[in-house]
Design an enzyme around this catalytic site. Structure first.
Site, PDB file in Angstrom:
ATOM      1  CG  HIS A 268      -1.782   1.194   1.353  1.00 38.46           C
ATOM      2  ND1 HIS A 268      -3.114   1.191   0.991  1.00 38.46           N
ATOM      3  CD2 HIS A 268      -1.521   2.464   1.794  1.00 38.46           C
ATOM      4  CE1 HIS A 268      -3.632   2.386   1.209  1.00 38.46           C
ATOM      5  NE2 HIS A 268      -2.688   3.179   1.694  1.00 38.46           N
ATOM      6  CD  GLU A 269       1.712   3.620   3.623  1.00 39.48           C
ATOM      7  OE1 GLU A 269       1.980   4.697   3.068  1.00 39.48           O
ATOM      8  OE2 GLU A 269       0.643   3.431   4.243  1.00 39.48           O
ATOM      9  CG  HIS A 272       0.437   6.340  -0.505  1.00 40.10           C
ATOM     10  ND1 HIS A 272      -0.560   7.153  -1.007  1.00 40.10           N
ATOM     11  CD2 HIS A 272      -0.138   5.607   0.494  1.00 40.10           C
ATOM     12  CE1 HIS A 272      -1.691   6.924  -0.347  1.00 40.10           C
ATOM     13  NE2 HIS A 272      -1.463   5.989   0.578  1.00 40.10           N
ATOM     14  CD  GLU A 298      -5.200   6.440   0.794  1.00 43.07           C
ATOM     15  OE1 GLU A 298      -5.421   5.210   0.780  1.00 43.07           O
ATOM     16  OE2 GLU A 298      -4.229   6.934   1.400  1.00 43.07           O
TER      17      GLU A 298
END
Length: 324
Positions: A268-269, A272, A298
């Site tokens: 997930h990170e 980003h 997101e």
């Protein structure tokens, strides 16, 4: 007008450097900072916030924007500017007109309390004791409400706050999205609950954190995250922060009895991070060198986590290596 625009970009460049510095201090607080340094860090963060505020809302900044044809938040830049410069002026001026409504005292106090609140939240989470964090949350909410009132709004107090994360969005527009999704999501959750459940007990066995980290770093490299332009560290809650154009840092957390926590958090990170690292070099040092909005940000992290890292092909590829 080109001279005025270039001066605006100089001021903006200094603000961006200060923002990167505050981000670095924030990253350090959540990763390696000594526990008793919280008060010092809060003072440092609030001082820098005050300096950035002064630079952004200075009389010079207002005059420069006016010279470029922008006297109010809804004004468009002079049509003689390039598309890039018009976009730049729209973004920069919106930040100026929001910030100029906020007293410096409020900006500084909010920054200081945010740093103190973060530390209190980590301790409260560790001890499972909300009373440690409760008073800080009350203070943050009080300051946030004051901020909304100072900025102003037409329909709902949250409109003033939402615009900071999702430009031009309103509380009503977000509510409509939720209202449209609600019946579909309720139906989906009901069908899942009524279906035969899979046995996922193997995910809750003991998996050493150091081996989870080794596997996660391999996946990061495969996804294209450049560790020469960033880092992976541990924090109480995973986050991504940009401390420079070529310095985008990720954190994750490891639970030895919940393997998916770390790997999905890391991916997930990474989403980003890849978004930030993919920003065009020509935007470097300007307010445009960041995510378009929190929603778009997101969408990038969720694409990598939900669409890719939770897909069957992904695990057909990685399961043999994970087993090792």
């Amino acid at each position: 007008m080109n001279k005025e625009l270039e001066r605006l970009k100089e001021i903006d460049g200094e603000i961006q450097l200060l923002e990167h510095t505050t981000a670095l201090l924030g990253w350090d607080q959540e990763t390696y900072m000594p526990e008793k340094a919280v008060s010092d860090r809060a003072q440092q963060q609030s001082l820098l916030s005050g300096i950035m505020h002064d630079k952004l809302v200075s009389a010079e900044t207002g005059k420069l924007l006016s010279a470029c044809g922008i006297k109010d938040i809804d004004d468009e830049a002079d049509p003689s500017f390039s598309d890039f410069d018009r976009a730049y002026l729209r973004k920069f001026s919106r930040e100026y007109f929001r910030e100029v409504k906020l007293p410096k005292k409020l900006v500084v106090e909010f920054s200081r309390e945010a740093a103190l609140s973060q530390a209190a939240w980590v301790e409260a989470r560790k001890k499972s004791d909300f009373s440690i964090f409760g008073p800080h949350l009350e203070k943050i909410l009080e300051l946030t409400k004051e901020k909304a009132e100072k900025i102003g709004y037409r329909e709902h107090p949250y409109d003033a706050l939402l615009d900071e994360f999702e430009p031009f969005a309103t509380t009503a527009s977000v509510q409509k999205i939720f209202d449209d999704l609600k019946p579909k999501l309720q139906s989906l959750v009901k069908r899942i609950g009524e279906s035969e459940q899979v046995d996922d007990s193997f995910l809750k066995l003991t998996y050493p954190a150091d081996l989870q980290e080794k596997f996660g770093r391999k996946v990061l490299a495969d996804l294209g995250y450049d560790l020469k332009r960033g880092r992976l560290d541990v924090s109480a809650h995973p986050f991504t922060t940009r401390t420079g154009f070529n310095d985008v840092r990720l954190t994750t957390r490891y639970s030895e009895n919940s393997f998916k926590t770390a790997i999905l958090g890391t991916v997930h990170e990474c989403g980003h991070g890849l978004y930030e690292l993919g920003i065009d070099e020509k935007l470097k040092g300007t307010v445009l060198a960041q995510g378009t909005s929190l929603g778009i940000h997101e969408s990038q992290s969720r694409t990598w986590e939900n669409m890719i890292a939770l897909s069957l092909p992904f695990w057909k590829h990685y399961l043999p290596e994970l087993k090792e």
